[in-house]
Design an enzyme around this catalytic site. Structure first.
Site, PDB file in Angstrom:
ATOM      1  N   SER A   1       0.852  -1.186   0.000  1.00  0.00           N
ATOM      2  CA  SER A   1       0.000   0.000   0.000  1.00  0.00           C
ATOM      3  C   SER A   1       0.889   1.237   0.000  1.00  0.00           C
ATOM      4  O   SER A   1       1.774   1.366   0.853  1.00  0.00           O
ATOM      5  CB  SER A   1      -0.887   0.000   1.244  1.00  0.00           C
ATOM      6  OG  SER A   1      -1.705   1.148   1.257  1.00  0.00           O
TER       7      SER A   1
ATOM      8  N   LYS B   1      -0.836  -0.810  -4.538  1.00  0.00           N
ATOM      9  CA  LYS B   1      -2.104  -0.131  -4.209  1.00  0.00           C
ATOM     10  C   LYS B   1      -1.782   1.324  -3.941  1.00  0.00           C
ATOM     11  O   LYS B   1      -0.921   1.618  -3.088  1.00  0.00           O
ATOM     12  CB  LYS B   1      -2.734  -0.781  -2.985  1.00  0.00           C
ATOM     13  CG  LYS B   1      -3.831   0.041  -2.292  1.00  0.00           C
ATOM     14  CD  LYS B   1      -4.583  -0.810  -1.288  1.00  0.00           C
ATOM     15  CE  LYS B   1      -4.694  -0.112   0.067  1.00  0.00           C
ATOM     16  NZ  LYS B   1      -5.512  -0.892   1.016  1.00  0.00           N
TER      17      LYS B   1
ATOM     18  N   LYS C   1      -3.106   4.930  -2.608  1.00  0.00           N
ATOM     19  CA  LYS C   1      -4.123   5.699  -1.913  1.00  0.00           C
ATOM     20  C   LYS C   1      -4.507   6.871  -2.808  1.00  0.00           C
ATOM     21  O   LYS C   1      -3.634   7.518  -3.393  1.00  0.00           O
ATOM     22  CB  LYS C   1      -3.567   6.229  -0.592  1.00  0.00           C
ATOM     23  CG  LYS C   1      -3.319   5.156   0.429  1.00  0.00           C
ATOM     24  CD  LYS C   1      -4.616   4.552   0.904  1.00  0.00           C
ATOM     25  CE  LYS C   1      -4.366   3.513   1.966  1.00  0.00           C
ATOM     26  NZ  LYS C   1      -5.606   2.984   2.529  1.00  0.00           N
TER      27      LYS C   1
ATOM     28  N   ASP D   1      -7.202   2.937  -3.589  1.00  0.00           N
ATOM     29  CA  ASP D   1      -7.994   2.885  -2.362  1.00  0.00           C
ATOM     30  C   ASP D   1      -8.376   4.307  -1.987  1.00  0.00           C
ATOM     31  O   ASP D   1      -7.506   5.140  -1.741  1.00  0.00           O
ATOM     32  CB  ASP D   1      -7.179   2.241  -1.228  1.00  0.00           C
ATOM     33  CG  ASP D   1      -7.979   2.102   0.059  1.00  0.00           C
ATOM     34  OD1 ASP D   1      -7.430   1.581   1.045  1.00  0.00           O
ATOM     35  OD2 ASP D   1      -9.167   2.509   0.078  1.00  0.00           O
TER      36      ASP D   1
ATOM     37  N   GLU E   1     -11.062   0.623  -4.358  1.00  0.00           N
ATOM     38  CA  GLU E   1     -11.463   0.204  -3.018  1.00  0.00           C
ATOM     39  C   GLU E   1     -12.203   1.320  -2.303  1.00  0.00           C
ATOM     40  O   GLU E   1     -11.733   2.469  -2.263  1.00  0.00           O
ATOM     41  CB  GLU E   1     -10.218  -0.208  -2.228  1.00  0.00           C
ATOM     42  CG  GLU E   1     -10.462  -0.820  -0.884  1.00  0.00           C
ATOM     43  CD  GLU E   1      -9.173  -1.189  -0.169  1.00  0.00           C
ATOM     44  OE1 GLU E   1      -8.087  -1.112  -0.776  1.00  0.00           O
ATOM     45  OE2 GLU E   1      -9.250  -1.548   1.017  1.00  0.00           O
TER      46      GLU E   1
ATOM     47  N   ASP F   1     -14.196  -2.301   1.704  1.00  0.00           N
ATOM     48  CA  ASP F   1     -13.332  -2.470   2.876  1.00  0.00           C
ATOM     49  C   ASP F   1     -14.170  -2.082   4.094  1.00  0.00           C
ATOM     50  O   ASP F   1     -14.814  -2.922   4.714  1.00  0.00           O
ATOM     51  CB  ASP F   1     -12.084  -1.586   2.698  1.00  0.00           C
ATOM     52  CG  ASP F   1     -11.204  -1.481   3.947  1.00  0.00           C
ATOM     53  OD1 ASP F   1     -10.156  -0.821   3.879  1.00  0.00           O
ATOM     54  OD2 ASP F   1     -11.564  -2.035   5.004  1.00  0.00           O
TER      55      ASP F   1
ATOM     56  N   LYS G   1     -10.447  -7.722   6.461  1.00  0.00           N
ATOM     57  CA  LYS G   1      -9.551  -7.330   7.543  1.00  0.00           C
ATOM     58  C   LYS G   1     -10.112  -7.931   8.833  1.00  0.00           C
ATOM     59  O   LYS G   1     -11.182  -7.504   9.305  1.00  0.00           O
ATOM     60  CB  LYS G   1      -9.504  -5.810   7.703  1.00  0.00           C
ATOM     61  CG  LYS G   1      -8.774  -5.079   6.607  1.00  0.00           C
ATOM     62  CD  LYS G   1      -8.834  -3.569   6.868  1.00  0.00           C
ATOM     63  CE  LYS G   1      -8.077  -2.793   5.833  1.00  0.00           C
ATOM     64  NZ  LYS G   1      -8.266  -1.329   6.046  1.00  0.00           N
TER      65      LYS G   1
ATOM     66  N   GLY H   1      -4.709  -4.774   5.314  1.00  0.00           N
ATOM     67  CA  GLY H   1      -3.750  -4.580   6.405  1.00  0.00           C
ATOM     68  C   GLY H   1      -4.084  -3.341   7.206  1.00  0.00           C
ATOM     69  O   GLY H   1      -4.694  -2.399   6.687  1.00  0.00           O
TER      70      GLY H   1
HETATM   71  O1  LIG Z   1      -0.162  -2.799   4.554  1.00  0.00           O
HETATM   72  C1  LIG Z   1      -0.743  -2.357   5.552  1.00  0.00           C
HETATM   73  O2  LIG Z   1      -0.765  -2.907   6.672  1.00  0.00           O
HETATM   74  C2  LIG Z   1      -1.541  -1.062   5.379  1.00  0.00           C
HETATM   75  C3  LIG Z   1      -2.548  -1.206   4.276  1.00  0.00           C
HETATM   76  C4  LIG Z   1      -3.431   0.014   4.265  1.00  0.00           C
HETATM   77  O3  LIG Z   1      -3.364   0.842   3.372  1.00  0.00           O
HETATM   78  N1  LIG Z   1      -4.253   0.134   5.299  1.00  0.00           N
HETATM   79  C5  LIG Z   1      -5.083   1.328   5.432  1.00  0.00           C
HETATM   80  C6  LIG Z   1      -6.377   1.111   4.719  1.00  0.00           C
HETATM   81  O4  LIG Z   1      -7.088   2.100   4.531  1.00  0.00           O
HETATM   82  O5  LIG Z   1      -6.648   0.000   4.255  1.00  0.00           O
HETATM   83  C7  LIG Z   1      -5.208   1.632   6.896  1.00  0.00           C
HETATM   84  C8  LIG Z   1      -4.074   1.569   7.675  1.00  0.00           C
HETATM   85  C9  LIG Z   1      -4.117   1.846   9.049  1.00  0.00           C
HETATM   86  C10 LIG Z   1      -5.323   2.176   9.646  1.00  0.00           C
HETATM   87  C11 LIG Z   1      -6.482   2.247   8.845  1.00  0.00           C
HETATM   88  C12 LIG Z   1      -6.422   1.941   7.477  1.00  0.00           C
END
Ligand SMILES: O=C(O)CCC(=O)N[C@@H](C(=O)O)c1ccccc1
Length: 368
Positions: A135, A161, A163, A189, A214, A239, A263, A291
């Site tokens: 990500s 991915k 953001k 995402d 996403e 998500d 998740k 994640g």
């Molecule tokens: O690889 C990872 O652990 C992070 C993946 C990621 O982008 N997580 C985001 C999400 O929006 O999905 C996130 C991270 C931390 C807290 C909330 C959301």
């Protein structure tokens, strides 16, 4: 098994670089860990709630409070302690899925350690390693983004991915495609940053052959996602909206989700995560493991989950060094774009004492 006590431990894990999403920028994770002590074994759980209620309504201080005042006492009062009993015992308390997931995870870890069974075996994993995506946060410039993406591709990640948010979407996607080509597995995402009225704009992403977009709309707008899915060709993945197997079935039936990000923390635990996997497989809907910037404890469990047969898309199961200079477990290291599924009992990993102490900001023992 008999529960004899629970330790709540807060750790502060600095990130290797700021991680910016449409809901804010994170520089460190303030993580709540649970250590469940039973008469047969100990188990570890990780709460994925953030410090602030920006991703969902949960936040780490609230999780610690609801565990201390309601969830742990309820579980301690229950005569038989096993992981399948946790969700039903905690059901009367509304919400707090991330807090509940952490407690169930710790009980599941203890139970499986006592039995000598790996979590992957318990969940129904069919693979011994999983392909890993990564990500990539919102950056200050397209140039900075391209450098980051290039580094991750060089590291071997099999999927990127990005953001996105209004003002940072079509241009970065186009730049990544122009620099790295059409064969790179690429998805975006939005973390709920758009509305259905943005459909025409989001359709401008269609020519880039994205795997998915996403959570473009807000968590509760299933109808909006179903409407949007008719107006763009990029598959819609949910998500935040998917909080249970029931909500996954509803989203699929409404045409709101062509793909699902699972998740475990968001849905109340690994057992519900498996149920969501089963519902999606029954409907022919691909899933992947999301994640929440977990430590090696949550990462170990996510990799085990990602090894189930319906996880046909690379997940956000990155190596430990994607976010942390030092993990609290033996680090997960990318090997040919994959991570190995732990084979030891339970999570198959446990905290390294010195590393854990170095990041611990508080511990609290809940006597039962
Ligand atoms: O690889 C990872 O652990 C992070 C993946 C990621 O982008 N997580 C985001 C999400 O929006 O999905 C996130 C991270 C931390 C807290 C909330 C959301």
């Amino acid at each position: 098994m008999k529960l004899t006590g629970v330790e709540l431990r807060r750790v502060r894990m600095p990130l290797v670089a700021p991680f910016r999403t449409s809901f804010g920028t994170q520089n460190a994770r303030d993580i709540l860990l649970l250590r469940v002590v039973t008469d047969e074994a100990e188990g570890w759980g990780e709460c994925v709630a953030m410090s602030d209620p920006l991703y969902s309504s949960e936040y780490v201080d609230a999780a610690a409070d609801v565990l201390t005042r309601f969830l742990v006492p309820a579980l301690a009062a229950h005569p038989r302690l096993d992981a399948n009993a946790v969700a039903p015992v905690l059901e009367p308390f509304r919400g707090h899925r991330m807090a509940k997931a952490a407690l169930e995870m710790a009980v599941l870890d203890a139970e499986l350690r006592a039995e000598g069974r790996p979590l992957s075996r318990e969940l129904g994993a069919t693979r011994d390693r999983v392909p890993c995506g990564v990500s990539v946060g919102i950056m200050n410039s397209v140039g900075e983004l391209l450098d980051a993406v290039g580094g991750y591709l060089d590291a071997g990640y099999v999927r990127i991915k990005l953001k996105i948010e209004p003002g940072w979407d079509v241009e970065p996607v186009r730049a990544v495609r122009e620099r790295f080509g059409d064969d790179v597995l690429l998805q975006v995402d939005a973390n709920t940053a758009y509305s259905v009225s943005d459909a025409r704009h989001l359709a401008r992403l269609d020519p880039f052959g994205l795997l998915l977009i996403e959570q473009p709309l807000e968590e509760e707008d299933l109808l909006g996602h179903a409407q949007l899915a008719k107006l763009i060709s990029t598959p819609v993945c949910l998500d935040e909206s998917i909080t249970s197997a029931r909500s996954a079935a509803a989203a699929i039936a409404m045409g709101a989700a062509a793909i699902v990000n699972i998740k475990p923390g968001r849905v109340g635990g690994y057992l519900e995560a498996r149920r969501i996997h089963d519902v999606c497989v029954a409907h022919g809907v691909p899933v992947w493991c999301g994640g929440m910037i977990e430590t090696g404890l949550g990462r170990a469990a996510n990799v085990a989950l990602a090894a189930l047969p319906g996880f046909t898309l690379p997940g956000d199961t990155s190596a430990s060094d994607r976010f942390y200079r030092t993990d609290i477990t033996t680090p997960f290291v990318l090997d040919d774009g994959h991570l190995p599924v732990p084979t030891g009992p339970g999570l198959g990993v446990e905290p390294l004492t010195d590393e854990l102490e170095a990041v611990t900001t508080s511990t609290e023992w809940l006597p039962l």
